[in-house]
Design an enzyme around this catalytic site. Structure first.
Site, PDB file in Angstrom:
ATOM      1  N   HIS A 157     -10.856 -14.757   5.498  1.00 18.27           N
ATOM      2  CA  HIS A 157     -12.209 -14.403   5.073  1.00 18.27           C
ATOM      3  C   HIS A 157     -13.130 -15.570   5.370  1.00 18.27           C
ATOM      4  CE1 HIS A 157      -9.622 -11.631   2.809  1.00 18.27           C
ATOM      5  NE2 HIS A 157     -10.586 -10.785   3.111  1.00 18.27           N
TER       6      HIS A 157
ATOM      7  N   ARG B 200       0.854  -1.190   0.000  1.00 18.28           N
ATOM      8  CA  ARG B 200       0.000   0.000   0.000  1.00 18.28           C
ATOM      9  C   ARG B 200       0.889   1.238   0.000  1.00 18.28           C
ATOM     10  NH1 ARG B 200      -4.347  -1.861   4.722  1.00 18.28           N
ATOM     11  NH2 ARG B 200      -4.900  -3.847   3.745  1.00 18.28           N
TER      12      ARG B 200
ATOM     13  N   GLN C 286      -0.132  -9.640   6.161  1.00 19.91           N
ATOM     14  CA  GLN C 286      -1.357  -9.691   6.966  1.00 19.91           C
ATOM     15  C   GLN C 286      -1.679 -11.132   7.341  1.00 19.91           C
ATOM     16  OE1 GLN C 286      -4.438  -7.678   4.604  1.00 19.91           O
ATOM     17  NE2 GLN C 286      -4.630  -6.243   6.285  1.00 19.91           N
TER      18      GLN C 286
ATOM     19  N   ASP D 211      -4.404 -12.573   7.320  1.00 22.40           N
ATOM     20  CA  ASP D 211      -5.721 -12.262   6.780  1.00 22.40           C
ATOM     21  C   ASP D 211      -6.578 -13.522   6.708  1.00 22.40           C
ATOM     22  OD1 ASP D 211      -7.497 -10.452   5.824  1.00 22.40           O
ATOM     23  OD2 ASP D 211      -6.473 -10.067   3.937  1.00 22.40           O
TER      24      ASP D 211
END
Length: 647
Positions: free
Chosen positions: A386, A364, A382, A384
């Site tokens: 889901h 980013r 991350q 991460d």
């Protein structure tokens, strides 16, 4: 007459165009002396601002917590006046109140240095002692433009041109000095008080963009009273000792290079720590039913258009165009890749919840001036995940994530965790109905669990509301780490479905979840929280076996081999150096256990253990030492996520 409402519910009549100062005077002279500002219909306001009929008004004394922002804002103006008094011709840019203090940006041929701060601070105290009133004035746009052009204030001119045409141009004057400012301010410079300190100077690009000129920024801290300032300065001194960048060098964990701004160069010890964090999280996730996947680092523009990132997040993405004229982006997030993985094959309601986890590297763009060691980077990993579930499963899955993240933080020594609920932002995708459902799900989960939380209106992601978990560290600083976001929108944008019991194909609910958040950032926070003295299970080197004499080299090697065979991260130090030197060096690297061996230990088959931060040594047999350290070095284990107590 007009009527205003007071906090106790009473109404008070006032003459038309009366101000908050008039209201305070009408109530009593003592209140008028103590009042420095007002809250009018929920907004901070000057005492001199006319009150509208029917307004709800609260008068603020200087010690009200809401007045602290005004103290800091006033001091920013006083700082700018002091600088321009001492160095005429210095141009001013912006000077806001910030957390714990204020800053002001200046343009000057010679940047400010720390040696300039005492003189500036002394001049500020003179201005404060003068108790010069703050006066709000409305100017025409042309008059303001002419004034700033004549004064050579090009940054003020740029700020003026950015003000929408339908908004008034307000100037705040303190004596002869003035500034373009929306306000509000307190009564006079004396209200700012003397509980402040200028702390440092830094370079700062105009508007945070490296393409713009570099300005000279002066930072200060400020509080309502000296006791609060002293406590904060003590915390700053402690924070400097704990700075992860300094400790990272001393512990030989990582470093940074200008060739890769905002990215970490991991050294062997640091990478071992990083992998220990991943191993811990992998075990916790597997126990909680997650399956691990991996998605590409660079993907075509079309994917990011489908997800909405291209339209809503492109300014923060790293983009490239290939020879065949295709646009690609380094992934700033893992979720679109997970959507494609979920989309392979038909899913039934019996397959849900499906929990896809990834230790994904994301990229980013952050402005150069915002980068700060590992706490603000451009490239990071991350933890991460889901979660794809049915609407009926949503609340329970939110509860499970909430319990899991709080349990994990406890394992790392963070007991004080605040929860923020961030709701729909102005720029967003999806229907109002889907946002209503998503926000309600998060509220229900928190309220069912009995957790206190604070609502931050308008701070959610563009695709869904979120919970943010804020850790309070050992010296009282807050760090936002984990997040949980409910998303009804992305599955619909990708056409993702599951087969319901009815046979219909319905879009699943998607939960975006990160627990550490950025592993790089969490590592920096962890180092500072523990001041580098990590728990034994986390320490990249858990023990060093150091020799007192060359005659003990063989025994030291056997000790280290035995500890390594027991699963411990152990090294030897066989250098021809005095043991005191070795102790100091490994203490600087924050090695938890230093094991000293000499001729006596070699003869008796023993070791001498010194703990980091402890006085004196303890003698052990090798077998006892291996058993003791092996027990202490076991990472926290959980058969399943430990639920927090329901209140």
């Amino acid at each position: 007459m007009i009527h205003v409402r007071l906090p106790d519910g009473a109404t008070r009549p006032l003459a038309p165009a009366s101000t908050a100062a008039d209201l305070a005077t009408s109530i009593g002279p003592s209140l008028a002396r103590r009042t420095v500002a007002a809250v009018v219909d929920g907004q901070l306001a000057d005492l001199s601002a006319p009150l509208p009929d029917g307004a709800a008004v609260k008068l603020l004394p200087r010690d009200d917590p809401r007045a602290l922002e005004l103290i800091r804002h006033d001091l920013a103006h006083i700082l700018a006046e002091a600088v321009q008094t001492l160095w005429p011709g210095t141009r001013t840019a912006i000077g806001p109140a910030i957390e714990h203090g204020f800053y002001y940006d200046f343009e000057r041929e010679t940047p400010f240095t720390p040696e300039d701060l005492p003189a500036i601070e002394a001049k500020m105290r003179e201005i404060i002692a003068g108790r010069t009133p703050f006066r709000r004035e409305e100017w025409t746009r042309d008059a303001a433009r002419a004034h700033f052009e004549a004064a050579g204030e090009r940054w003020k001119r740029a700020l003026l041109d950015a003000i929408p045409e339908d908004q008034p141009i307000t100037i705040y004057r303190q004596g002869a000095w003035l500034d373009l400012c929306r306000g509000p301010h307190m009564r006079h410079t004396g209200d700012a008080g003397t509980a402040f300190r200028l702390t440092r100077v830094a370079g700062a690009y105009w508007r945070g963009d490296a393409k713009n000129p570099m300005l000279s920024r002066i930072y200060g801290v400020a509080f309502a009273d000296q006791a609060a300032l002293d406590a904060h300065l003590t915390m700053l001194a402690e924070a400097e000792k704990r700075d992860h960048r300094r400790l990272g060098r001393e512990m030989d964990l990582f470093h940074f290079e200008e060739v890769a701004p905002g990215a970490v160069f991991w050294h062997p010890r640091g990478w071992r720590l990083f992998q220990t964090l991943i191993g811990y999280m992998r075990a916790r996730q597997e126990a909680a039913g997650y399956v691990e996947v991996n998605s590409p680092d660079i993907m075509d523009r079309a994917l990011w258009e489908t997800s909405g990132h291209w339209q809503n997040y492109r300014a923060n993405m790293f983009l490239t165009k290939t020879e065949d004229d295709r646009d690609f982006a380094l992934k700033p997030m893992n979720c679109p890749g997970h959507m494609l993985i979920y989309g392979q094959g038909t899913k039934s309601y019996r397959d849900l919840p499906l929990k896809l986890a990834e230790f994904g590297k994301v990229h980013r763009y952050e402005p150069s001036g915002a980068l700060h060691g590992m706490l603000r980077v451009r490239s990071f990993t991350q933890d991460d995940a889901h979660i794809y579930c049915t609407p009926e499963q949503l609340t329970e899955e939110c509860l499970k994530v909430n319990d899991l993240v709080l349990s994990i933080y406890r394992d790392f020594g963070f007991a004080d965790v605040r929860i923020k609920l961030s709701t729909r932002p102005e720029a967003r995708i999806g229907s109002e109905e889907s946002w209503d459902r998503a926000e309600a799900a998060l509220r229900t989960a928190l309220e069912t669990a009995g957790h206190a939380y604070t609502v931050f209106e308008g701070e959610g992601a563009f695709y869904g509301p979120k919970l943010e978990y804020v850790l309070r560290d050992a010296i009282g600083r807050d760090w936002q780490c984990g997040t949980l976001q409910v998303d009804f929108n992305l599955p619909e944008r990708f056409g993702t479905t599951y087969v319901a019991p009815s046979g219909d194909r319905l879009p699943p609910v998607m939960l975006h979840r990160a627990l550490f958040g950025s592993l790089e950032r969490f590592t920096g926070i962890l180092i500072e929280h523990h001041a580098g003295h990590l728990p034994l299970w986390l320490a990249p080197v858990q023990a060093v076996v150091a020799t007192i004499t060359e005659a003990a080299d063989a025994w030291a090697t056997e000790v280290a081999d035995t500890l390594r065979a027991a699963g411990l991260r152990a090294e030897t130090d066989l250098r021809n150096e005095k043991i005191g030197y070795k102790v100091r060096e490994h203490a600087l690297k924050k090695v938890p256990c230093l094991i000293a061996v000499g001729a006596r230990e070699a003869d008796t088959g023993t070791v001498s253990l010194r703990r980091l931060g402890a006085q004196g040594n303890v003698t052990h047999s090798l077998a006892d030492l291996a058993a003791l350290l092996t027990q202490e070095a076991r990472p926290p284990t959980h058969a399943s996520p430990t639920p927090m107590a329901r209140r």
